[in-house]
Enzyme design. Structure first.
Site, PDB file in Angstrom:
ATOM      1  CG  LEU A 140      -1.996  -1.016   1.388  1.00 12.46           C
ATOM      2  CD1 LEU A 140      -2.702  -0.866   2.728  1.00 12.46           C
ATOM      3  CD2 LEU A 140      -3.003  -0.920   0.251  1.00 12.46           C
ATOM      4  CG  ASP A 141       0.757   4.225  -3.043  1.00  9.52           C
ATOM      5  OD1 ASP A 141       1.632   3.422  -3.422  1.00  9.52           O
ATOM      6  OD2 ASP A 141      -0.065   4.755  -3.822  1.00  9.52           O
ATOM      7  CE  LYS A 142       5.529   8.810   4.759  1.00 10.35           C
ATOM      8  NZ  LYS A 142       6.639   9.787   4.650  1.00 10.35           N
ATOM      9  CB  THR A 144      -2.867   4.013   0.634  1.00 10.99           C
ATOM     10  OG1 THR A 144      -2.719   4.825  -0.528  1.00 10.99           O
ATOM     11  CG2 THR A 144      -4.136   3.180   0.511  1.00 10.99           C
TER      12      THR A 144
END
Length: 322
Positions: A140-142, A144
């Site tokens: 997951l993106d930072k 998100t």
């Protein structure tokens, strides 16, 4: 370290396939990791050491792979918080990742990561992806937040990677966007690194296939939508929304570069997968964090929020039933 064996016919129906390509796809390993393992004699085909990364496999060949080991190092990071456990057994761990936390280390990452957290808490996890990606099946993106699946065993890691590839693992995201969508929309395109900004991804005439389905849930501006991933490319939801001239609130990379204090308003809300051992279908819901929930409460009634983000409503929107 104990190695493991996989059989070609379990993961590919190709008559012939390069061993390095096979292992990259089957185990979510980088090409460099696989090639280094082959160079160090850590890959065997039918009990014989593989000497070439381009060696061809046939259906039914058995490939043994021992992941590269790095010297063990203690995690010196200290964490003054607990990450919510959404599901855990001997094979699988699912956490509700908070925003502002990077999943695993990279050359540009200086702060503590989710992997550091897992080490600090003493979890024994899959080592297929090496120490830096300890148990990580997907990212997951930072900024998100939401559900992230982590493999506790090598067997579970292989099975979950296969499910991602075959789409028997599914993920639904909630996103707050700047402009509404009128109806359900599917975005399909090829994606790759943006040639003008290497930090971004973009729709391109070449690259990797990607697909997301979006369904509007609430409001006009801002608007709440649910997105179902059919593939899992880096920044996929953000790039696909950009093709629709829409952007997630708080997205300073793809959206407006303003002074908003909002983080990226994107949350991995529902996840389903088939358990690697019991073969039971598991559905997990990750509660919204207070920043995103608070924004929703400021803009919509609690009754409307509860109705549209219920599991039943979201699954019905996509025609999925459990």
């Amino acid at each position: 370290m104990k190695n493991f064996t996989i059989t070609c016919q379990d993961l590919s129906h190709s008559a012939k396939l390069r061993v390095d390509h096979f292992l990259c796809n089957a185990l979510a390993q980088s090409k460099n990791q696989v090639n280094q393992a082959i160079k160090n004699g850590l890959v065997q085909i039918n009990s014989k050491v593989c000497k070439k990364n381009g060696e061809l496999l046939k259906v039914g060949d058995k490939v043994s792979f021992t992941p590269l080991q790095k010297p063990k190092s203690e995690c010196l990071c200290e964490f003054d918080y607990e990450i919510e456990v959404l599901y855990e057994d001997e094979e699988v761990l699912v956490l509700n990742k908070p925003p502002h936390l990077v999943v695993h280390s990279a050359p540009s990452v200086k702060e503590a990561t989710l992997v550091d957290y897992l080490k600090a808490k003493g979890y024994q996890l899959s080592n297929l992806s090496g120490e830096e990606r300890f148990g990580i099946v997907h990212r997951l993106d930072k900024d998100t937040s939401g559900a992230i699946a982590i493999a506790k065993s090598n067997q579970a890691h292989i099975a979950l990677c296969k499910e991602l590839k075959e789409k028997t693992m599914g993920r639904y995201y909630l996103a707050l966007i700047d402009l509404p969508l009128k109806d359900r929309v599917e975005v399909e395109c090829l994606m790759g690194r943006n040639p003008n900004n290497r930090l971004k991804m973009a729709k391109l005439p070449y690259g990797r296939y990607s697909k997301t389905t979006f369904i509007p849930l609430l409001g006009t501006s801002p608007s709440l939508v649910v997105a179902k991933l059919d593939t899992g490319r880096t920044h996929q939801i953000r790039v696909h929304l950009e093709t629709l001239s829409r952007h997630i609130l708080g997205d300073k990379m793809y959206g407006k570069k303003d002074n908003s204090s909002l983080r990226l308003m994107l949350h991995a809300y529902l996840m389903y997968f088939i358990h690697p051992i019991s073969q039971k279908k598991i559905l997990i819901q990750a509660p919204l964090f207070e920043d995103m929930l608070g924004f929703l409460k400021q803009n919509f009634s609690l009754e409307d929020i509860d109705e549209v983000i219920s599991q039943e409503h979201i699954l019905e929107c996509f025609g999925d039933y459990f």
